[in-house]
Write an enzyme that holds these catalytic residues in place. Structure first.
Site, PDB file in Angstrom:
ATOM      1  CB  SER A   1      -0.870  -0.019   1.259  1.00 22.64           C
ATOM      2  OG  SER A   1      -1.399   1.260   1.513  1.00 22.64           O
TER       3      SER A   1
ATOM      4  CD  GLU B   1      -2.444   5.215   4.352  1.00 22.44           C
ATOM      5  OE1 GLU B   1      -2.340   5.401   5.564  1.00 22.44           O
ATOM      6  OE2 GLU B   1      -2.686   6.133   3.550  1.00 22.44           O
TER       7      GLU B   1
ATOM      8  CE1 TYR C   1      -3.999  -2.044   5.538  1.00 23.81           C
ATOM      9  CE2 TYR C   1      -3.088   0.097   4.945  1.00 23.81           C
ATOM     10  CZ  TYR C   1      -3.604  -1.134   4.578  1.00 23.81           C
ATOM     11  OH  TYR C   1      -3.708  -1.454   3.240  1.00 23.81           O
TER      12      TYR C   1
HETATM   13  P1  NDP Z   1     -11.282  -4.964   1.594  1.00 25.09           P
HETATM   14  O1  NDP Z   1     -11.256  -4.441   2.988  1.00 25.09           O
HETATM   15  O2  NDP Z   1     -12.436  -4.655   0.705  1.00 25.09           O
HETATM   16  O3  NDP Z   1     -11.131  -6.566   1.635  1.00 25.09           O
HETATM   17  C1  NDP Z   1     -10.319  -7.206   2.586  1.00 25.09           C
HETATM   18  C2  NDP Z   1     -10.498  -8.692   2.437  1.00 25.09           C
HETATM   19  O4  NDP Z   1      -9.708  -9.369   3.438  1.00 25.09           O
HETATM   20  C3  NDP Z   1     -11.943  -9.174   2.661  1.00 25.09           C
HETATM   21  O5  NDP Z   1     -12.199 -10.235   1.781  1.00 25.09           O
HETATM   22  C4  NDP Z   1     -11.905  -9.685   4.095  1.00 25.09           C
HETATM   23  O6  NDP Z   1     -12.896 -10.638   4.377  1.00 25.09           O
HETATM   24  C5  NDP Z   1     -10.526 -10.318   4.103  1.00 25.09           C
HETATM   25  N1  NDP Z   1     -10.017 -10.572   5.457  1.00 25.09           N
HETATM   26  C6  NDP Z   1      -9.946  -9.699   6.480  1.00 25.09           C
HETATM   27  N2  NDP Z   1      -9.431 -10.299   7.563  1.00 25.09           N
HETATM   28  C7  NDP Z   1      -9.180 -11.580   7.211  1.00 25.09           C
HETATM   29  C8  NDP Z   1      -8.661 -12.714   7.896  1.00 25.09           C
HETATM   30  N3  NDP Z   1      -8.303 -12.652   9.178  1.00 25.09           N
HETATM   31  N4  NDP Z   1      -8.527 -13.889   7.217  1.00 25.09           N
HETATM   32  C9  NDP Z   1      -8.915 -13.973   5.916  1.00 25.09           C
HETATM   33  N5  NDP Z   1      -9.431 -12.946   5.227  1.00 25.09           N
HETATM   34  C10 NDP Z   1      -9.555 -11.764   5.874  1.00 25.09           C
HETATM   35  O7  NDP Z   1      -9.907  -4.490   0.898  1.00 25.09           O
HETATM   36  P2  NDP Z   1      -9.616  -4.097  -0.636  1.00 25.09           P
HETATM   37  O8  NDP Z   1     -10.215  -5.100  -1.514  1.00 25.09           O
HETATM   38  O9  NDP Z   1      -9.882  -2.656  -0.822  1.00 25.09           O
HETATM   39  O10 NDP Z   1      -8.022  -4.247  -0.651  1.00 25.09           O
HETATM   40  C11 NDP Z   1      -7.388  -5.501  -0.928  1.00 25.09           C
HETATM   41  C12 NDP Z   1      -6.000  -5.511  -0.311  1.00 25.09           C
HETATM   42  O11 NDP Z   1      -5.224  -4.461  -0.869  1.00 25.09           O
HETATM   43  C13 NDP Z   1      -5.952  -5.303   1.192  1.00 25.09           C
HETATM   44  O12 NDP Z   1      -4.867  -6.070   1.694  1.00 25.09           O
HETATM   45  C14 NDP Z   1      -5.666  -3.829   1.349  1.00 25.09           C
HETATM   46  O13 NDP Z   1      -5.022  -3.573   2.583  1.00 25.09           O
HETATM   47  C15 NDP Z   1      -4.749  -3.602   0.166  1.00 25.09           C
HETATM   48  N6  NDP Z   1      -4.763  -2.276  -0.409  1.00 25.09           N
HETATM   49  C16 NDP Z   1      -5.932  -1.697  -0.778  1.00 25.09           C
HETATM   50  C17 NDP Z   1      -5.948  -0.477  -1.408  1.00 25.09           C
HETATM   51  C18 NDP Z   1      -7.215   0.193  -1.821  1.00 25.09           C
HETATM   52  O14 NDP Z   1      -7.174   1.392  -2.100  1.00 25.09           O
HETATM   53  N7  NDP Z   1      -8.321  -0.506  -1.915  1.00 25.09           N
HETATM   54  C19 NDP Z   1      -4.682   0.218  -1.714  1.00 25.09           C
HETATM   55  C20 NDP Z   1      -3.498  -0.508  -1.310  1.00 25.09           C
HETATM   56  C21 NDP Z   1      -3.552  -1.707  -0.689  1.00 25.09           C
HETATM   57  P3  NDP Z   1     -14.420 -10.189   4.824  1.00 25.09           P
HETATM   58  O15 NDP Z   1     -15.146  -9.861   3.550  1.00 25.09           O
HETATM   59  O16 NDP Z   1     -14.916 -11.392   5.511  1.00 25.09           O
HETATM   60  O17 NDP Z   1     -14.275  -8.979   5.700  1.00 25.09           O
HETATM   61  P1  GDR Z   2      -6.950   5.515   3.340  1.00 27.81           P
HETATM   62  O1  GDR Z   2      -8.460   5.623   2.874  1.00 27.81           O
HETATM   63  O2  GDR Z   2      -6.775   5.808   4.787  1.00 27.81           O
HETATM   64  O3  GDR Z   2      -6.148   6.352   2.379  1.00 27.81           O
HETATM   65  O4  GDR Z   2      -6.653   3.956   3.136  1.00 27.81           O
HETATM   66  P2  GDR Z   2      -9.744   6.312   3.531  1.00 27.81           P
HETATM   67  O5  GDR Z   2     -10.729   6.437   2.451  1.00 27.81           O
HETATM   68  O6  GDR Z   2     -10.148   5.632   4.799  1.00 27.81           O
HETATM   69  O7  GDR Z   2      -9.192   7.774   3.954  1.00 27.81           O
HETATM   70  C1  GDR Z   2      -8.696   8.690   2.982  1.00 27.81           C
HETATM   71  C2  GDR Z   2      -8.535  10.058   3.623  1.00 27.81           C
HETATM   72  O8  GDR Z   2      -9.820  10.601   3.917  1.00 27.81           O
HETATM   73  C3  GDR Z   2      -9.788  11.177   5.212  1.00 27.81           C
HETATM   74  N1  GDR Z   2     -11.150  11.222   5.780  1.00 27.81           N
HETATM   75  C4  GDR Z   2     -11.921  10.167   6.094  1.00 27.81           C
HETATM   76  N2  GDR Z   2     -11.698   8.837   5.945  1.00 27.81           N
HETATM   77  C5  GDR Z   2     -12.691   7.991   6.320  1.00 27.81           C
HETATM   78  N3  GDR Z   2     -12.505   6.657   6.150  1.00 27.81           N
HETATM   79  N4  GDR Z   2     -13.868   8.428   6.847  1.00 27.81           N
HETATM   80  C6  GDR Z   2     -14.129   9.759   7.027  1.00 27.81           C
HETATM   81  O9  GDR Z   2     -15.186  10.145   7.507  1.00 27.81           O
HETATM   82  C7  GDR Z   2     -13.109  10.674   6.611  1.00 27.81           C
HETATM   83  N5  GDR Z   2     -13.018  12.032   6.610  1.00 27.81           N
HETATM   84  C8  GDR Z   2     -11.836  12.349   6.093  1.00 27.81           C
HETATM   85  C9  GDR Z   2      -8.827  10.289   5.991  1.00 27.81           C
HETATM   86  O10 GDR Z   2      -8.368  10.945   7.162  1.00 27.81           O
HETATM   87  C10 GDR Z   2      -7.758  10.049   4.939  1.00 27.81           C
HETATM   88  O11 GDR Z   2      -6.829  11.086   4.935  1.00 27.81           O
HETATM   89  C11 GDR Z   2      -7.128   3.252   2.007  1.00 27.81           C
HETATM   90  C12 GDR Z   2      -7.365   1.792   2.414  1.00 27.81           C
HETATM   91  O12 GDR Z   2      -7.984   1.125   1.341  1.00 27.81           O
HETATM   92  C13 GDR Z   2      -6.060   1.100   2.723  1.00 27.81           C
HETATM   93  O13 GDR Z   2      -6.295  -0.295   2.921  1.00 27.81           O
HETATM   94  C14 GDR Z   2      -5.099   1.291   1.565  1.00 27.81           C
HETATM   95  O14 GDR Z   2      -3.884   0.678   1.840  1.00 27.81           O
HETATM   96  C15 GDR Z   2      -4.921   2.771   1.261  1.00 27.81           C
HETATM   97  O15 GDR Z   2      -6.186   3.334   0.963  1.00 27.81           O
HETATM   98  C16 GDR Z   2      -4.003   3.006   0.071  1.00 27.81           C
END
Ligand code: NDP
Ligand code: GDR
Length: 372
Positions: free
Chosen positions: A161, A163, A184
């Site tokens: 990520s 992050e 995280y």
């Molecule tokens: P989601 O939160 O939508 O999905 C996370 C998945 O992980 C779900 O299927 C969840 O299952 C599963 N999971 C959580 N805990 C466990 C566990 N203990 N054992 C097995 N499975 C588990 O994430 P995204 O699809 O958005 O992201 C996919 C991956 O990419 C994640 O690792 C995230 O951190 C990373 N990532 C995401 C980004 C983004 O912008 N979306 C950017 C960079 C990295 P359940 O449905 O049951 O909760």
């Molecule tokens: P992020 O995504 O932390 O970048 O992680 P998120 O959408 O949670 O936050 C983005 C920014 O928005 C600000 N923010 C809020 N965020 C949330 N969730 N809710 C609010 O009400 C709100 N108001 C303002 C946050 O402070 C932050 O700056 C996501 C996840 O998908 C991670 O798993 C992944 O790794 C990174 O993106 C890349």
């Protein structure tokens, strides 16, 4: 596309095309996806099925059904016996349980493993730091070890990520230092280095994708983009008037999840394993996202947004903007969907969703106060 490939040769007793005897047809590749029920898991599954893969997904036990994002792919053999089933199978396992991972790897023996599972919410990781480390960091280590023991020819993708860069100023590339700002992000840094170490120590084909934020109509409803577009939809049809948010000045490089899963797959098709930044190279603040989303629906965000301190984080990541030169050059990858198109896709989806919710509210089946 997944449906046409769902009944590919060898599955469900269907015959191979007449010109290719079954014994000469190339074997179908097998993928194992953790986090298959999440946003990225569902898009990656569609992509892999479309390419003719057999897809196995690990799901965890939950008191509610957690497979909604896969419902359009899954065919219940009992209720739809005549429909060819796509080659997708789900297995119970958990990243906190090594034995379940070992069993799954030994049983499935995949060609490729995509580790997408994580406790992926940054703000929540401050509330459950220990659990986040266990699943997001140690879970990756458990899976790498299960892969290594099952077969060293398995190719492994780790969902890293942006992050991890945390307070490192933009633009961030593969050579930028990590400075994580949350439990995280620290856990993802550990998973990143476990992956590099398994590559160096055991010669595993293991890749880190350092993906910047990517969104879609399937994004979890408590991430800021989807929280905003859900609110726009519900405000538009009269189901709510306010949305409570935290820091509006944070800037993110937001892309479309459907584009990003293509980059994951491309990494595992290279001759050599490596680590890649995946980003649009364009950054917008949360406030700009608000302007775009409310503006597209003909609304003024200032009439509806209320700042609530509880959404501010103990440490914030102020500004992310990726430099994806390496992915562009080596993977031939570039995003197809831009910022405005992404916002419009999500708002359109959530206006339709809110209209359906309104029908239930008007019929007395749903309490309008129940916000997502
Ligand atoms: P989601 O939160 O939508 O999905 C996370 C998945 O992980 C779900 O299927 C969840 O299952 C599963 N999971 C959580 N805990 C466990 C566990 N203990 N054992 C097995 N499975 C588990 O994430 P995204 O699809 O958005 O992201 C996919 C991956 O990419 C994640 O690792 C995230 O951190 C990373 N990532 C995401 C980004 C983004 O912008 N979306 C950017 C960079 C990295 P359940 O449905 O049951 O909760
Ligand atoms: P992020 O995504 O932390 O970048 O992680 P998120 O959408 O949670 O936050 C983005 C920014 O928005 C600000 N923010 C809020 N965020 C949330 N969730 N809710 C609010 O009400 C709100 N108001 C303002 C946050 O402070 C932050 O700056 C996501 C996840 O998908 C991670 O798993 C992944 O790794 C990174 O993106 C890349």
């Amino acid at each position: 596309t997944q449906h046409s490939n769902g009944g590919a040769a060898g599955d469900n007793g269907e015959a191979a095309p007449p010109s290719v005897p079954p014994s000469l047809a190339p074997p179908r590749k097998v993928a194992l996806v953790t986090g298959i029920t999440g946003q990225d898991g569902s898009y990656l599954t569609e992509l892999l099925l479309g390419k003719g893969y057999e897809v196995h997904g690990l799901i965890r036990r939950s008191s509610n059904f957690n497979t909604q994002r896969l419902d359009h792919i899954y065919h219940d053999p009992h209720s739809q016996p005549s429909t060819p089933r796509p080659p997708m199978r789900l297995h119970y396992a958990d990243l906190s349980d090594s034995s379940s991972l070992r069993r799954a790897l030994d049983h499935i023996l995949p060609d490729e493993v995509y580790n997408l599972a994580a406790q992926s919410h940054v703000a929540v990781s401050f509330e459950v730091p220990d659990y986040t480390a266990d699943v997001t960091a140690t879970g990756a280590l458990r899976l790498l070890e299960a892969v290594r023991l099952a077969s060293k020819r398995i190719r492994y993708y780790q969902a890293g990520s942006s992050e991890m860069f945390g307070s490192t100023p933009p633009p961030q590339s593969e050579s930028s230092p990590f400075h994580p700002r949350s439990p995280y992000a620290a856990a993802k840094v550990a998973a990143h280095w476990y992956t590099v170490n398994y590559r160096e120590a055991y010669g595993l084909f293991a890749c880190n994708g350092v993906l910047f934020n990517h969104e879609s109509p399937r994004r979890g409803e408590n991430f800021v983009t989807r929280k905003i577009t859900r609110a726009v939809g519900r405000i538009k049809v009269g189901l709510q008037t306010k949305v409570f948010l935290g820091n509006l000045s944070a800037a993110r490089d937001w892309g479309f999840a459907g584009d990003y899963v293509e980059a994951m797959w491309r990494m595992l098709q290279q001759d050599k394993p490596g680590d890649y930044v995946v980003a649009t190279e364009e950054s917008h603040t949360v406030e700009e996202f608000l302007q775009a989303a409310f503006g597209y629906a003909g609304l003024n965000w200032k009439d509806h947004v209320v700042i609530d301190k509880k959404y501010f984080r103990p440490a914030e990541v102020d500004s992310l903007q990726g430099d994806a030169t390496k992915a562009r050059k080596e993977l031939g990858w570039k995003p197809k969907i831009g910022f405005q198109q992404l916002v419009e896709m999500m708002v359109d989806n959530d206006i339709e969703l809110a209209k359906k919710e309104k029908v239930l509210v008007d019929a007395g089946y749903r309490d309008p106060k129940q916000q997502p």
